[in-house]
Enzyme design. Structure first.
Site, short mmCIF file in Angstrom:
data_model
loop_
_atom_site.label_atom_id
_atom_site.label_comp_id
_atom_site.label_asym_id
_atom_site.label_seq_id
_atom_site.Cartn_x
_atom_site.Cartn_y
_atom_site.Cartn_z
CB ALA A 37 27.05 -17.79 -19.33
N GLY A 50 25.00 -13.32 -20.45
CA GLY A 50 25.00 -14.01 -21.74
C GLY A 50 23.61 -14.06 -22.37
CD GLU A 103 27.66 -11.18 -23.56
OE1 GLU A 103 27.60 -12.26 -22.94
OE2 GLU A 103 28.72 -10.59 -23.79
CD GLU A 147 27.90 -10.61 -17.85
OE1 GLU A 147 27.23 -9.63 -17.45
OE2 GLU A 147 27.66 -11.22 -18.91
C1 HXC Z 1 23.15 -20.97 -13.36
C2 HXC Z 1 21.19 -19.99 -12.66
C3 HXC Z 1 21.53 -18.79 -13.34
C4 HXC Z 1 22.77 -18.75 -14.05
C5 HXC Z 1 19.63 -18.51 -12.37
N1 HXC Z 1 20.01 -19.77 -12.07
N2 HXC Z 1 20.53 -17.90 -13.11
N3 HXC Z 1 22.02 -21.06 -12.67
N4 HXC Z 1 23.53 -19.87 -14.02
N5 HXC Z 1 23.14 -17.68 -14.73
C6 HXC Z 1 19.27 -20.76 -11.27
C7 HXC Z 1 19.34 -20.47 -9.79
O1 HXC Z 1 20.56 -20.93 -9.25
C8 HXC Z 1 18.15 -21.23 -9.28
O2 HXC Z 1 18.49 -22.60 -9.24
C9 HXC Z 1 17.13 -21.08 -10.40
O3 HXC Z 1 17.89 -20.71 -11.57
C10 HXC Z 1 16.13 -19.99 -10.13
O4 HXC Z 1 16.82 -18.80 -9.81
P1 HXC Z 1 16.60 -17.97 -8.46
O5 HXC Z 1 17.88 -17.24 -8.20
O6 HXC Z 1 16.05 -18.83 -7.39
O7 HXC Z 1 15.45 -16.96 -8.92
P2 HXC Z 1 15.19 -15.47 -8.40
O8 HXC Z 1 15.33 -15.41 -6.92
O9 HXC Z 1 13.93 -15.04 -9.01
O10 HXC Z 1 16.37 -14.59 -9.02
C11 HXC Z 1 16.46 -14.41 -10.39
C12 HXC Z 1 17.85 -13.80 -10.74
C13 HXC Z 1 18.96 -14.69 -10.16
C14 HXC Z 1 17.95 -12.40 -10.17
C15 HXC Z 1 17.91 -13.74 -12.27
O11 HXC Z 1 18.69 -16.06 -10.53
C16 HXC Z 1 20.33 -14.35 -10.63
O12 HXC Z 1 20.93 -13.37 -10.18
N6 HXC Z 1 20.91 -15.14 -11.55
C17 HXC Z 1 22.25 -14.97 -12.03
C18 HXC Z 1 22.31 -13.85 -13.03
C19 HXC Z 1 23.74 -13.62 -13.53
O13 HXC Z 1 24.65 -13.32 -12.75
N7 HXC Z 1 23.95 -13.78 -14.85
C20 HXC Z 1 25.23 -13.55 -15.47
C21 HXC Z 1 25.98 -14.85 -15.57
S1 HXC Z 1 27.62 -14.60 -16.16
P3 HXC Z 1 18.11 -23.51 -7.98
O14 HXC Z 1 18.73 -24.85 -8.31
O15 HXC Z 1 18.69 -22.83 -6.80
O16 HXC Z 1 16.60 -23.52 -7.98
C22 HXC Z 1 27.45 -14.50 -17.82
C23 HXC Z 1 28.74 -14.37 -18.58
C24 HXC Z 1 28.51 -14.37 -20.04
O17 HXC Z 1 26.40 -14.53 -18.36
C25 HXC Z 1 29.72 -14.80 -20.75
C26 HXC Z 1 29.47 -15.11 -22.17
C27 HXC Z 1 28.61 -16.28 -22.45
#
Ligand code: HXC
Length: 257
Positions: free
Chosen positions: A65, A108, A111, A131
Site C-alpha cells: 500500500a 498490500g 495481499e 508491515e
Molecule cells: C510508497 C513506495 C513504496 C510504498 C516503494 N516506494 N514502496 N512508496 N509506498 N509501499 C517508492 C520509494 O519510496 C521510492 O520512491 C521508489 O518507490 C523506489 O523504491 P526504492 O525504495 O528506492 O527501491 P529499492 O531500494 O529497490 O527498495 C525496494 C523495496 C523498498 C525494498 C521494495 O521500496 C521498500 O521497502 N518499500 C516499502 C515496502 C513496504 O513496507 N510495504 C508495505 C507497505 S504497508 P522515491 O520517490 O524515493 O524514488 C502495507 C499495508 C497494507 O502494504 C494494508 C492494506 C492495504
C-alpha cells in the site's frame, strides 16, 4: 473508461490489468484500488472475457500500500474511510484471475496477489509482509488468506518476521503455482490463461466458487455447495455439448450457456 493508475486491455478472451505506477514500485494508493475493482468487475461482466491476468509494470508487482498516503492517518480516519469494503469486492469475482508476479509483492501488494486464483512468478520475485517493520500489520486479508493457504506456523514466520521470501520458498510452501524465467513470464502466463479461456465458462465459474467455499467452510458444508454447483452444470448446454462431443469423438464447441 480512462484509468490513471492501471492499464487495461483485452484480447482473445483474456482481460489484462497492469498496475502502472512503476516509479513507486506500483505502491497501491486508494484511487488505484478503486480503479482495479472497477476494471476487474467490468471484465467479470464482459462476455468476451473468460480469464483475467493481473500484473505490474516495471520492476515490481506491487511493493505494498502507498505508505505516503497513510502515514498521517488516524484510526478513526480509517474506520470512516472504510476502504477495505472495496477490496472485499475482489472476493466476489466469478472469473479466474491469474496473477503474474515479477519483482516485489509486498504488504498490500502481496495481499492483492493472494486475491488471485493462480499465481505465476519470476524466479527472482520476492514476497513478504513488511508491515511489522512499520509498526502496523496487514489489513487487506493477509493474516487470514496466508494462514488458510500455508498453515499457522509458516504464516507466523512470514508475518512476524516481516522478512522477504524468495519465489522458490513461496513455491515450496504452495503460495504460488510455478516459477517462470523472467523473460517468459507474460508469455507463459498468457498461454495458461488461454488454456483456461477455452474451457466451458460455467464450469470455471462454479469450480472457482466451490473452491472458495472449501477455503471458507467445513468439509461437509462445502461439499453440499459443490454438489449443488455440480447439479447446476447439468442445466447448461455446454454440459450436453461437452459430453456429446466426447461420445461422438469430436471437439466440443462451448457457448458459455
Ligand atoms: C510508497 C513506495 C513504496 C510504498 C516503494 N516506494 N514502496 N512508496 N509506498 N509501499 C517508492 C520509494 O519510496 C521510492 O520512491 C521508489 O518507490 C523506489 O523504491 P526504492 O525504495 O528506492 O527501491 P529499492 O531500494 O529497490 O527498495 C525496494 C523495496 C523498498 C525494498 C521494495 O521500496 C521498500 O521497502 N518499500 C516499502 C515496502 C513496504 O513496507 N510495504 C508495505 C507497505 S504497508 P522515491 O520517490 O524515493 O524514488 C502495507 C499495508 C497494507 O502494504 C494494508 C492494506 C492495504
Amino acid at each position: 473508461k480512462e484509468y490513471e493508475y492501471i492499464v487495461v486491455s483485452e484480447r482473445d478472451g483474456l482481460g489484462f490489468i497492469e498496475l502502472n505506477r512503476p516509479k513507486v514500485l506500483n505502491a497501491i494508493n486508494r484511487p488505484m484500488v478503486s480503479e482495479l475493482v472497477h476494471a476487474i468487475e467490468a471484465f467479470d461482466r464482459n462476455d468476451n472475457v473468460k480469464v483475467m491476468v493481473l500484473s505490474g509494470r516495471g520492476r515490481a508487482f506491487a511493493a505494498g500500500a502507498d505508505i505516503d498516503e497513510m502515514a498521517e492517518d488516524g484510526a478513526i480516519d480509517l474506520e470512516l474511510l472504510n476502504q477495505f469494503t472495496e477490496w472485499d469486492r475482489l472476493a466476489w469475482i466469478k472469473k479466474p484471475i491469474i496473477g503474474a508476479v515479477q519483482g516485489f509483492a509486498l504488504g498490500g501488494g502481496f495481499e492483492l496477489a493472494l486475491c488471485c486464483d493462480l499465481l505465476f512468478a519470476t524466479e527472482d520475485a520476492s514476497f513478504g509482509f513488511p508491515e511489522v517493520n512499520l509498526g502496523v500489520m496487514p489489513g487487506a486479508g493477509g493474516t487470514q488468506r496466508l494462514t488458510k493457504l500455508i498453515g499457522k506456523s509458516r504464516a507466523m514466520e512470514w508475518l512476524l518476521s516481516g522478512d522477504m521470501f524468495t519465489a522458490a520458498q513461496a513455491l515450496q510452501w504452495g503460495v504460488i503455482n510455478r516459477t517462470i524465467p523472467k523473460e517468459l513470464l507474460m508469455e507463459e502466463t498468457e498461454k495458461f490463461a488461454r488454456k483456461l479461456a477455452a474451457k466451458p465458462p460455467l464450469s470455471l465459474r462454479l469450480i472457482k466458487e466451490s473452491v472458495h467455499k472449501a477455503v471458507d467452510s467445513s468439509i461437509y458444508e462445502g461439499m453440499q455447495y459443490e454438489r449443488k454447483n455440480f447439479y447446476l452444470l447439468f442445466a447448461s448446454e455446454d454440459q450436453k455439448e461437452g459430453m456429446k462431443a466426447f461420445v461422438e469423438k469430436r471437439k466440443p464447441d462451448f457457448k458459455g450457456k
